[in-house]
Design a protein around this motif. Structure first.
Motif, PDB file in Angstrom:
ATOM      1  N   THR A   1       0.646  -1.317   0.055  1.00  0.00           N
ATOM      2  CA  THR A   1       0.042   0.045  -0.056  1.00  0.00           C
ATOM      3  C   THR A   1       0.796   1.460   0.010  1.00  0.00           C
ATOM      4  O   THR A   1       0.566   2.110  -0.550  1.00  0.00           O
TER       5      THR A   1
ATOM      6  N   LYS B   1       1.427   3.439  -3.494  1.00  0.00           N
ATOM      7  CA  LYS B   1       0.437   3.880  -4.148  1.00  0.00           C
ATOM      8  C   LYS B   1       0.350   5.481  -3.218  1.00  0.00           C
ATOM      9  O   LYS B   1       0.096   6.506  -3.669  1.00  0.00           O
ATOM     10  N   ILE B   2       0.330   5.266  -1.794  1.00  0.00           N
ATOM     11  CA  ILE B   2       0.441   6.735  -1.016  1.00  0.00           C
ATOM     12  C   ILE B   2       1.643   7.450  -1.590  1.00  0.00           C
ATOM     13  O   ILE B   2       1.601   8.703  -1.735  1.00  0.00           O
TER      14      ILE B   2
ATOM     15  N   ALA C   1       1.298   9.282  -4.573  1.00  0.00           N
ATOM     16  CA  ALA C   1       0.250  10.425  -4.607  1.00  0.00           C
ATOM     17  C   ALA C   1       1.049  11.619  -3.873  1.00  0.00           C
ATOM     18  O   ALA C   1       0.770  12.764  -4.422  1.00  0.00           O
ATOM     19  N   LYS C   2       1.934  11.120  -2.898  1.00  0.00           N
ATOM     20  CA  LYS C   2       2.737  12.299  -2.103  1.00  0.00           C
ATOM     21  C   LYS C   2       3.703  12.895  -2.991  1.00  0.00           C
ATOM     22  O   LYS C   2       3.982  14.125  -3.101  1.00  0.00           O
TER      23      LYS C   2
ATOM     24  N   ILE D   1       0.654   8.397   8.420  1.00  0.00           N
ATOM     25  CA  ILE D   1      -0.348   7.483   7.741  1.00  0.00           C
ATOM     26  C   ILE D   1      -0.226   6.133   8.271  1.00  0.00           C
ATOM     27  O   ILE D   1      -1.193   5.391   8.472  1.00  0.00           O
ATOM     28  N   ILE D   2       0.916   5.710   8.175  1.00  0.00           N
ATOM     29  CA  ILE D   2       1.369   4.370   8.780  1.00  0.00           C
ATOM     30  C   ILE D   2       0.967   3.925  10.042  1.00  0.00           C
ATOM     31  O   ILE D   2       0.234   3.192  10.478  1.00  0.00           O
TER      32      ILE D   2
ATOM     33  N   ASN E   1      -0.974   5.741  12.031  1.00  0.00           N
ATOM     34  CA  ASN E   1      -2.503   5.687  11.921  1.00  0.00           C
ATOM     35  C   ASN E   1      -3.233   4.354  11.629  1.00  0.00           C
ATOM     36  O   ASN E   1      -4.055   3.983  12.315  1.00  0.00           O
ATOM     37  N   ALA E   2      -2.970   3.827  10.717  1.00  0.00           N
ATOM     38  CA  ALA E   2      -3.373   2.605  10.143  1.00  0.00           C
ATOM     39  C   ALA E   2      -3.038   1.512  11.163  1.00  0.00           C
ATOM     40  O   ALA E   2      -3.995   0.510  11.542  1.00  0.00           O
TER      41      ALA E   2
ATOM     42  N   VAL F   1      -5.567   0.821   0.252  1.00  0.00           N
ATOM     43  CA  VAL F   1      -5.417   2.266   0.145  1.00  0.00           C
ATOM     44  C   VAL F   1      -6.583   2.885  -0.228  1.00  0.00           C
ATOM     45  O   VAL F   1      -7.691   2.452  -0.765  1.00  0.00           O
TER      46      VAL F   1
ATOM     47  N   GLY G   1      -8.065   6.521  -0.913  1.00  0.00           N
ATOM     48  CA  GLY G   1      -7.559   7.815  -1.285  1.00  0.00           C
ATOM     49  C   GLY G   1      -6.000   8.150  -1.107  1.00  0.00           C
ATOM     50  O   GLY G   1      -5.528   7.161  -1.515  1.00  0.00           O
ATOM     51  N   SER G   2      -5.868   9.158  -0.014  1.00  0.00           N
ATOM     52  CA  SER G   2      -4.122   9.294   0.317  1.00  0.00           C
ATOM     53  C   SER G   2      -4.263   8.599   1.509  1.00  0.00           C
ATOM     54  O   SER G   2      -3.210   9.176   2.176  1.00  0.00           O
ATOM     55  N   GLN G   3      -4.943   7.764   2.043  1.00  0.00           N
ATOM     56  CA  GLN G   3      -4.751   7.372   3.278  1.00  0.00           C
ATOM     57  C   GLN G   3      -4.692   5.856   3.126  1.00  0.00           C
ATOM     58  O   GLN G   3      -5.203   5.179   2.411  1.00  0.00           O
ATOM     59  N   ILE G   4      -4.470   5.209   4.377  1.00  0.00           N
ATOM     60  CA  ILE G   4      -4.408   3.551   4.438  1.00  0.00           C
ATOM     61  C   ILE G   4      -5.498   3.267   5.372  1.00  0.00           C
ATOM     62  O   ILE G   4      -5.574   3.566   6.542  1.00  0.00           O
TER      63      ILE G   4
END
Lengths: 279, 101
Positions: free
Chosen positions: A54, A57-58, A61-62, A85-86, A88-89, B85, B87-90
């Motif tokens: 994943t 893909k992030i 985009a960044k 983001i990682i 957070n997930a 994935v 959007g731009s978040q996981i």
């Protein structure tokens, strides 16, 4: 004496019972261990694997965000955003699994090398079965760290005022164009950055000083530069810079009647072509 | 009395008692066999769901295995975190499989 014939049956049953007891405790333990191993794998290595799928893909985009705004959005911002983001997930996984597993980000690194940006994060997973450390990373096929630095330098270079000496005002345009090309070329130097730069410029000059063998014009040149990385297929974004600089054009003679004149031009520079020539 | 004495001979009493013991033992052994097969069932379901989780499709349609969102008790079979994935978040989801009888 019939009951004597029942005794072997009882003995057989007792032996079966003992064997089954042993089997249940043994197989039961093995089953519990197997499930522990499976759960640990799913909560650690499989999570790292999924992150490795994943994160690209992030990151892509960044990276597009950086290319569209390299002045404010640097590669360090990308790294801290993606690590956030990682985390957070992983926090959601930890919460939803009622704390069976906890994750800690040990550290994260981003750096550009040659034509690549390398990002990786080291994650420690704490489960009841033990701690597992994994690395999640991605290599982006363009040096984003160098790119944002390059764009800042390019902007400074383009915004610098300069003076040109010309024989005639008709050569101001080509002289100015050469000056811009030389500045950009010297900035690109021998770096391996792979980009295309298009610069459009418009300038208006007015006479500010005149003597017998010397006429001086001052011009304000506005430019728009569009910079796009070559070979980055995951992103269609380009960088747009706009600005203005002053050019003093000194003509080595007396110019009779031209008080104002304007120029405009376009320059196209491909960094790889420059580097091919310098080699 | 002589007839009754001869009918209720000690042999019969002992035989009755032993048969009852045998029946109780058979019930116990059967119970153990069921327990063993339950362990086997859990293990094979665990293996199947372990692979399903890695394939990213953590579903099963059986009466004795249920899959819930999140983990509610410690009596779980497998916990399967899934990342997508978004959007731009996981996006993260946790599915937990339980065995129910």
């Amino acid at each position: 004496m019939i009951y004597k014939s029942l005794l072997p049956i009882i003995i057989t049953l007792l032996i079966t019972m003992a064997m089954l007891n042993y089997l249940i405790s043994h197989v039961g333990n093995e089953e519990v261990k197997a499930l522990e191993v499976e759960n640990e794998y799913l909560l650690t290595i499989n999570v790292f694997k999924q992150l490795n799928n994943t994160v690209p893909k992030i990151f892509q985009a960044k990276a597009c965000l950086l290319i569209s705004n390299p002045i404010n959005y640097t590669c360090n911002v990308i790294a801290s955003n993606i690590t956030g983001i990682i985390m957070n997930a992983l926090g959601i996984i930890s919460n939803e699994s009622s704390g069976v597993v906890r994750y800690e980000v040990v550290d994260y690194v981003i750096y550009g090398i040659n034509n690549e940006t390398i990002y990786y994060v080291t994650i420690k997973a704490l489960t009841p079965m033990g701690d597992t450390t994994g690395i999640v990373g991605y290599t982006y096929p363009f040096n984003l760290c160098y790119y944002s630095q390059f764009i800042k330098e390019l902007m400074n270079t383009l915004n610098a005022n300069f003076t040109i000496d010309v024989e005639n005002i008709t050569v101001v345009q080509s002289s100015l164009g050469n000056e811009i090309i030389n500045r950009v070329k010297s900035l690109i130097g021998t770096s391996s950055i792979n980009i295309t730069i298009n610069i459009y410029y418009v300038g208006v000059f007015r006479m500010i000083n005149r003597s017998i063998n010397r006429t001086t014009y001052l011009g304000q040149v506005s430019y728009t530069a569009r910079i796009s990385p070559n070979n980055v297929h995951t992103c269609n974004e380009i960088t747009t810079l706009a600005g203005a600089f002053y050019v003093t054009a000194v003509v080595n003679r007396y110019v009779n009647n031209t008080y104002y004149f304007s120029i405009n031009g376009a320059i196209n520079i491909n960094s790889m072509v420059i580097n091919d020539k310098t080699r | 009395m002589v007839v009754v004495d001869s009918l209720v001979f000690p042999d019969l009493v002992i035989t009755m008692i032993l048969i009852i013991i045998i029946l109780l033992l058979i019930v116990y052994v059967t119970n153990q066999l069921i327990e063993l097969s339950m362990i086997d069932y859990k293990a094979s379901m665990g293996t199947y769901l372990f692979l399903k989780c890695q394939l990213g499709n953590f579903t099963i349609h059986l009466n004795h295995v249920i899959i819930t969102n999140g983990t509610s008790s410690s009596n779980y079979l497998l916990i399967c975190p899934q990342l997508v994935v978004n959007g731009s978040q996981i996006g993260a989801k946790v599915y937990t499989a339980y065995v129910k009888w």
